[in-house]
Design a protein around this motif. Sequence first.
Motif, mmCIF file in Angstrom:
data_model
loop_
_atom_site.group_PDB
_atom_site.id
_atom_site.type_symbol
_atom_site.label_atom_id
_atom_site.label_comp_id
_atom_site.label_asym_id
_atom_site.label_seq_id
_atom_site.Cartn_x
_atom_site.Cartn_y
_atom_site.Cartn_z
ATOM 1 N N VAL A 91 0.816 -1.218 0.000
ATOM 2 C CA VAL A 91 0.000 0.000 0.000
ATOM 3 C C VAL A 91 0.849 1.267 0.000
ATOM 4 O O VAL A 91 0.383 2.305 -0.460
ATOM 5 N N SER A 92 2.075 1.193 0.488
ATOM 6 C CA SER A 92 2.961 2.366 0.483
ATOM 7 C C SER A 92 3.757 2.481 -0.809
ATOM 8 O O SER A 92 4.329 3.525 -1.087
ATOM 9 N N ALA A 103 0.527 3.848 5.494
ATOM 10 C CA ALA A 103 -0.757 3.524 6.105
ATOM 11 C C ALA A 103 -0.747 3.678 7.629
ATOM 12 O O ALA A 103 -1.755 3.442 8.275
ATOM 13 N N CYS A 116 -2.647 0.875 12.510
ATOM 14 C CA CYS A 116 -2.480 0.496 11.109
ATOM 15 C C CYS A 116 -3.712 0.969 10.353
ATOM 16 O O CYS A 116 -4.840 0.571 10.675
ATOM 17 N N GLY A 117 -3.506 1.807 9.358
ATOM 18 C CA GLY A 117 -4.613 2.307 8.563
ATOM 19 C C GLY A 117 -5.375 1.202 7.853
ATOM 20 O O GLY A 117 -6.554 1.351 7.543
ATOM 21 N N MET A 118 -4.718 0.077 7.609
ATOM 22 C CA MET A 118 -5.387 -1.054 6.969
ATOM 23 C C MET A 118 -6.359 -1.737 7.923
ATOM 24 O O MET A 118 -7.180 -2.544 7.498
ATOM 25 N N PRO A 135 -9.244 0.738 5.611
ATOM 26 C CA PRO A 135 -8.347 0.234 4.561
ATOM 27 C C PRO A 135 -8.602 0.744 3.159
ATOM 28 O O PRO A 135 -7.657 0.909 2.392
ATOM 29 N N TYR A 137 -6.409 3.338 1.496
ATOM 30 C CA TYR A 137 -5.049 2.995 1.074
ATOM 31 C C TYR A 137 -5.013 2.071 -0.139
ATOM 32 O O TYR A 137 -3.938 1.757 -0.626
#
Length: 128
Positions: A44-45, A54, A66-68, A72, A75
């Motif tokens: 994702v990055s 994220a 964690c953004g996921m 999610p 991202y």
Amino acid sequence: MSRASSGRVIWVQPEAPPKPAVGEPCNGCGVCCLAEPCPLGAVVSLKRHGACRALVWSESQRQYRCGMLVHPTRYVGLPTCRPDGLVNRLIRRYARRLIAAGIGCDAELEPQGAPSEPAPPTRPPEKR
């Protein structure tokens, strides 16, 4: 600021909790994700080094998240999906397995506090 054992410097929120010992439950210190993204974070990055894109700082919880696991679809290119919608729930479930959420800290980094401020350089007095 934290200085990992590799000598790299990573910047950590001052209010973040201290890194737990390896195997202890995650407390949201963020050291692992600030040092480098996990395999999911690398996807994702779109990078393998540096802080994960994220990683999210939660002001209310005073910890990194964690953004996921939070939202999610932001991202993966679907930012308009509802946070509690089916797509987010499915991705979140899969992400939890990929990052081994709930298993415990696996970051073998040993952060150190910020180095003490060096004294400013002094110039010798000028001769007249």
